[in-house]
Write a protein that holds these residues in place. Structure first.
Motif, PDB file in Angstrom:
ATOM      1  N   UNK A 195      35.916  68.381  13.539  1.00 13.54           N
ATOM      2  CA  UNK A 195      36.452  69.312  14.536  1.00 13.54           C
ATOM      3  C   UNK A 195      37.922  69.072  14.881  1.00 13.54           C
ATOM      4  N   UNK A 199      40.887  62.913  15.074  1.00 14.71           N
ATOM      5  CA  UNK A 199      39.813  62.124  15.680  1.00 14.71           C
ATOM      6  C   UNK A 199      39.050  61.348  14.601  1.00 14.71           C
ATOM      7  N   UNK A 200      38.142  60.488  15.040  1.00 17.34           N
ATOM      8  CA  UNK A 200      37.466  59.558  14.135  1.00 17.34           C
ATOM      9  C   UNK A 200      36.456  60.238  13.210  1.00 17.34           C
ATOM     10  N   UNK A 201      35.564  61.006  13.843  1.00 20.79           N
ATOM     11  CA  UNK A 201      34.439  61.570  13.095  1.00 20.79           C
ATOM     12  C   UNK A 201      34.698  63.025  12.742  1.00 20.79           C
ATOM     13  N   UNK A 203      32.700  66.650  11.250  1.00 26.08           N
ATOM     14  CA  UNK A 203      31.404  67.315  11.089  1.00 26.08           C
ATOM     15  C   UNK A 203      31.601  68.649  10.370  1.00 26.08           C
ATOM     16  N   UNK A 210      30.699  73.816  16.840  1.00 26.32           N
ATOM     17  CA  UNK A 210      31.161  72.477  17.241  1.00 26.32           C
ATOM     18  C   UNK A 210      31.824  72.542  18.621  1.00 26.32           C
ATOM     19  N   UNK A 212      33.712  70.844  20.252  1.00 26.55           N
ATOM     20  CA  UNK A 212      34.887  69.976  20.397  1.00 26.55           C
ATOM     21  C   UNK A 212      36.070  70.611  19.692  1.00 26.55           C
TER      22      UNK A 212
END
Lengths: 356, 356
Positions: A195, A199-201, A203, A210, A212
């Motif tokens: 997203x 950022x770290x992750x 998806x 999402x 975010x």
């Protein structure tokens, strides 16, 4: 360097000319009434030397450096916040007016944050940099300002349905790849950008929603949600407006949709009153014929400059409450068109300095 | 016909066995603790004679007729409202308990409308038909009931992000076809089903957001929106709760998401208080770690029976206001699982009559 405050022919630059928004800035300028004498296209070293066509003439993309802005009157920035922070003041120092599409300067006190239909007057106080608001804020402001003017605005609760092009070319391509893979039956698809690239992750967005956009911040709201809250108050010049936002990315290429709930400050107002006002307001197209199944849609908003408003209806319990569905092309009114529109207003208001 | 009220082994029927929900009802029954003695699969003449497998045994799909319900104890209906209206009372006349997944009977005064986590007690008054609420209502009820129990509930404003599988198999296929075509560069794609098969106009859902689910009705709200309003009041047995809804279909296959704003009746409650309650509540999985980017997603809810809640946060202006993001598999908790769960509760509460 001779400097004059006059109507004239401008030297214009686009910073981030190869990006999703930069490409649209070029198109908007090709169709703009702004008197352009010369134009340059600035981008990273990687894109420098590539060809780009403007009004039928081929230009070479130039590498962005401080001296790129020598003799430039108006620069449209859309290459990310860090590029704006690094170069915008350098451009201003060289006499250039910067219209910045990033979040770098939006909340700085002395920098106007402008949606031309709402607060063009703020341009008068510019000191070189003008900030373009966040895409999701702009379309909401265009839709709500006429209502605020007529009835006062006490409260906004917005849930967004945002398109992937707001996250740039690479995010568009990621969604396309994921969608193909999932249609072919793959259940595990790769995600490296959304997203939020910083950022770290990551998806998958394909066939997903999402909740975010941008990174998380204070009170567990995301930065995108805070932008809608803070920019609304700055643009409407009213810190007392209650605003909360939930920002969600959905698998749409272009066209942000918003479910907007408002409470106004006037009693006895009907949905028809609000529709009447919206239908006469600058930059808005009212699409609201439920019996004919006419309402704004992301797909039909693409390549259009206006903000589309529909599904205007009363809240079922609160007499001053109303719900609206607000849709616009996030790359145009949400970014490129709003920036070019600001340039046109600066010209009309004689607020651009011409560097000879 | 000997009739006994006792715990026993049931003869079960699924009406609409080949549909998107019917298929999931079969899967849920395969994994249910309900003591099933026999099962039959009923569908239209077109599907009759086709094979279907249940717990490793092959069955033939039978054509639905009135006599299909002879000797059947529990029938799960999911073949559209008109089929339910035509056959549910015939089934009840033959001693069968009908759990109906359509909107045919939901708002009838004497018919319980049940989300087992919320109002199982209402099952006690059933007179043969029990209605399964609308998918978008169910997941919201599971998420909000524990909050209502703890703090009271004054108001709900919900904007939905609904998956296409709620509109059935043909709608899923339409979205797949449109998506492939648009990925291949086609700009005009065909639409014959969505947003609502029974309405006049049809629009592409691929890479779009459609603010219409079901047909338009009173006050320019759609039937889907009215369902959320009216069913909430019936399930929570409280006509004073303020509810307004905006229902939107997005290009997701399965998994409804909801942006829910609530106002509770208690002061001094924090988001952590609400998260604590949700984390201990039946049928809910709390996914709420913003720093770890953990929040509910449609894709990760698929094939799970629970309701996922996250993004719990305070409203920025109203001290009793909170925002939540609520996601669930609309075919499972939103339909098939809730129906089978009702059957399990009826069994546990000795509310099924066994027809020998």
């Amino acid at each position: 360097m001779k400097e004059e405050f006059l109507l004239g022919k401008y030297s214009v630059a686009i910073v981030g000319a190869t990006g999703a928004v930069g490409t649209k800035m070029k198109e908007m300028l090709e169709n703009s009434s702004l008197p352009i004498e010369s134009i340059k296209f600035l981008a990273s070293k990687r894109s420098a030397g590539k060809e780009i066509s403007f009004k039928g003439v081929t230009y070479l993309i130039e590498e962005l450096v401080n001296d790129s802005f020598e003799g430039v009157d108006i620069a449209l920035f859309s290459a990310g916040g860090s590029i704006s922070k690094q170069y915008a003041n350098e451009a201003v120092r060289r006499g250039c007016v910067v219209i910045d599409n990033t979040s770098a300067f939006r909340m700085e006190k002395d920098i106007p944050l402008v949606v031309p239909e709402v607060n063009s007057e703020a341009l008068k106080n510019h000191q070189g940099i003008i900030a373009n608001p966040n895409c999701s804020t702009i379309q909401m402001m265009v839709a709500l300002e006429p209502i605020r003017q007529a009835y006062g605005l006490d409260r906004i609760i917005v849930s967004t349905y945002q398109a992937v092009s707001g996250a740039g070319m690479s995010a568009i391509n990621e969604l396309k790849t994921q969608t193909s893979q999932m249609l072919a039956g793959e259940t595990k698809v790769e995600a490296n950008i959304l997203p939020c690239s910083g950022d770290e992750k990551h998806y998958p967005l394909a066939f997903n929603a999402l909740p975010q956009i941008d990174v998380f911040s204070e009170d567990d709201y995301t930065n995108e949600e805070w932008k809608m809250v803070n920019e609304t108050k700055k643009i409407m010049e009213d810190d007392t407006i209650k605003v909360s936002a939930t920002c969600v990315r959905i698998p749409v290429m272009t066209g942000h949709s918003e479910s907007v709930y408002i409470e106004i400050k006037t009693d006895q107002v009907t949905p028809d009153d609000i529709k009447n006002i919206l239908s006469q307001s600058e930059g808005i197209i009212l699409e609201d014929e439920p019996k004919e199944q006419i309402y704004p849609q992301a797909l039909t908003s693409v390549d259009k400059k206006e903000v589309f408003v529909g599904r205007v209806r009363r809240d079922l319990d609160v007499t001053t409450g109303f719900h609206l569905w607000v849709v616009s092309d996030n790359l145009l009114k949400g970014a490129a068109w709003n920036s070019v529109q600001i340039a046109e207003r600066l010209h009309a208001m004689s607020l651009v300095r011409v560097n000879n």
